[in-house]
Design an enzyme around this catalytic site. Structure first.
Site, PDB file in Angstrom:
ATOM      1  N   GLY A   1      82.786  27.042 -22.811  1.00  0.00           N
ATOM      2  CA  GLY A   1      83.255  28.426 -22.852  1.00  0.00           C
ATOM      3  C   GLY A   1      84.302  28.647 -21.756  1.00  0.00           C
TER       4      GLY A   1
ATOM      5  N   ASP B   1      73.450  27.685 -16.517  1.00  0.00           N
ATOM      6  CA  ASP B   1      73.057  26.792 -17.608  1.00  0.00           C
ATOM      7  C   ASP B   1      71.694  27.243 -18.106  1.00  0.00           C
ATOM      8  OD1 ASP B   1      72.218  24.706 -19.224  1.00  0.00           O
ATOM      9  OD2 ASP B   1      72.641  23.132 -17.757  1.00  0.00           O
TER      10      ASP B   1
ATOM     11  N   ASN C   1      63.777  27.797 -23.251  1.00  0.00           N
ATOM     12  CA  ASN C   1      63.886  28.780 -22.172  1.00  0.00           C
ATOM     13  C   ASN C   1      64.224  30.166 -22.716  1.00  0.00           C
ATOM     14  OD1 ASN C   1      63.311  26.870 -20.236  1.00  0.00           O
ATOM     15  ND2 ASN C   1      65.448  26.547 -19.625  1.00  0.00           N
TER      16      ASN C   1
ATOM     17  N   TYR D   1      74.298  16.539 -31.721  1.00  0.00           N
ATOM     18  CA  TYR D   1      74.483  17.939 -32.096  1.00  0.00           C
ATOM     19  C   TYR D   1      73.584  18.307 -33.277  1.00  0.00           C
ATOM     20  CZ  TYR D   1      76.995  22.291 -33.238  1.00  0.00           C
ATOM     21  OH  TYR D   1      77.326  23.601 -33.484  1.00  0.00           O
TER      22      TYR D   1
END
Lengths: 325, 325
Positions: A47, A67, A117, A163
């Site tokens: 980003g 993160d 998380n 991915y």
């Protein structure tokens, strides 16, 4: 919209992980326009803070450079907001092949630990959780177009599995939290998207051709240009994501533009819109030509009342206008 | 064995996560017989300390009751051993459908966080890492038998995805560590296995029938008994795992017994071996009848020189003898 009665209350905080990315930043713009407040969480590995620089200084926006794999991120975010967290949206991940192939372990981590998380962040707030999944969960599909019920064709130990399998795992983790009643979840499968703020070096065909045309460089076409693609304009995509978030539909739901065009057609439209006279440079089709996918958007149409509206020519004109001169 | 020159040195420590489980405990026996020392790590959520009680007090065995998802486990294990760690073997996971469906989040965690922690344990020691994967990565296979190059057919958001996708993710994570040169890895895909120390309540057909026959209860057959299965005796399986560990083959490698038998044949053999006269009780085939898989073991045969040797009758006799009277 068909799915009513499930719209999020306005005014609360929505946590957007990956909010400084291409799609994430457009999503933040839309959420703010809808009356939500937004916490943008991004580690800026792919980003860019320039994508959300226009939001700086607003009191309905917080920006956290972090993160989401860091376990402390849950407490940090909780401490930042003084009011209800209504939703947690997980768009954090390297998303283009060059980006995720360069960061294999980080990509696997953000799909697994990052998702865990963020689910853990959502749970005590009874916040709705939306996972940005991907058409890549379909891998090299054996069914065209792909409905959500197609289970995919992914090599678990292939290079791209960092991915694809990370996103499949993220879906499984999200669905499990929903099934046991721990978190109210949504899963969107995002297909190819284009628009302003795409990374110039993301390796995608739209980006490459637009930048070559604007620079007056030869436009690279692999093969004879007869192969087809489908791309969704980012505002349409974000509309679909928000429709899902504000619905009672858990998904997965495909959001993308099923309209196919050939690369040769794309070249012509890019030339027209940019006014470029760049020649085409043909190169051999690589042996690992990008896998083609085309969304079946029946579910989005029928359950969300959503479909894309921006045609390729219009979308490219907006994208190119946003790049400026 | 065809793959030579890659055998692990004897005398070092091998960390066996899930070492108190059905397969893990047999593996520990074999590793000790081969001259390795063993650290058994198990949280005993599905493993049982009785499986390794016979190893207590040996100075070449340490037992650690711990969850490999706990980040402190890496340091704890490192501090326990005074000599080289030659290998880390990851067999920790609930593995039968009743066990993993009862523990969805723990199953997802041990495949992701557990695998990451154990790779992190292996890396600084230059220890070989072996992942126990599963035929479940093939899901509801559309190819029979399944070679390792078959990519599988798994529903990423289905109930069983907590196990299937966790193992696919673990494979992707393991393969990524190998590809970047961080850890020397092996992946074994384990098919249906039977033998002593199976959990009586694991819901598997061999266990059910053996326990019903021994108890003189009716033996339950779903459908007409004509459906086929293939099961590998645990000593054969462990031989295959050790052959892979001691080879230069990274895999994935299927280890299983491709010999198919019908449920009706299984019932007859169980009756013979137990001397039971239990009648058969036929019940309707459930709509979610267990997915059938049969290993293609060409790779194990040609690259490891491995194949199973124990026939069903012999294996069942050994299993039943071990249960005792």
């Amino acid at each position: 919209m068909n799915a009513t009665g499930a719209a999020l209350p306005r005014g609360g905080w929505i946590i957007v992980a990956g909010g400084s990315g291409f799609i994430g930043s457009h999503l933040c713009d839309r959420l703010l326009a809808d009356g939500h407040r937004v916490v943008i969480v991004d580690d800026l590995s792919t980003g860019r803070d320039s994508n959300v620089a226009h939001l700086a200084g607003r009191d309905d926006v917080h920006v956290l450079t972090a993160d989401v794999c860091d376990p402390s991120v849950v407490d940090t975010i909780t401490d930042m907001v003084d009011d209800q967290i209504t939703a947690v949206m997980h768009l954090a991940s390297p998303a283009s092949p060059p980006a995720y192939l360069a960061r294999p372990l980080a990509t696997l981590a953000v799909g697994s630990t990052g998702t865990a998380n963020l689910l853990q962040l959502a749970a005590p707030h009874r916040a709705r959780f939306l996972l940005a999944s991907t058409s890549e969960v379909y891998g090299d599909p054996l069914v065209h177009p792909q409905p959500e019920g197609y289970w995919g064709n992914v090599n678990p130990v292939g290079e791209r599995s960092v991915y694809d399998e990370a996103k499949r795992f993220a879906e499984a983790l999200t669905a499990a939290h929903h099934r046991i009643g721990a978190v109210d979840t949504r899963i969107v499968r995002i297909f190819n998207t284009y628009g302003p703020r795409m990374q110039p070096d993301d390796g995608r065909v739209v980006t490459n051709l637009v930048h070559q045309a604007r620079a007056g460089e030869p436009m690279t076409v692999y093969g004879d240009g007869s192969q087809t693609r489908s791309f969704c304009y980012v505002d349409d995509l974000v509309g679909g994501i928000v429709a899902l978030l504000d619905s009672a539909v858990t998904g997965p739901v495909n959001i993308g533009n099923p309209h196919e065009f050939t690369i040769a057609e794309l070249v012509e439209v890019v030339r027209e819109v940019t006014g470029s006279s760049s020649p085409v440079e043909y190169r051999p089709l690589p042996s690992d030509d990008p896998r083609q996918r085309q969304p079946d958007i029946t579910r989005a149409r029928t359950e969300l009342g959503w479909e894309p509206h921006v045609a390729l020519r219009e979308g490219l004109a907006r994208m190119i206008a946003a790049i400026g001169s």
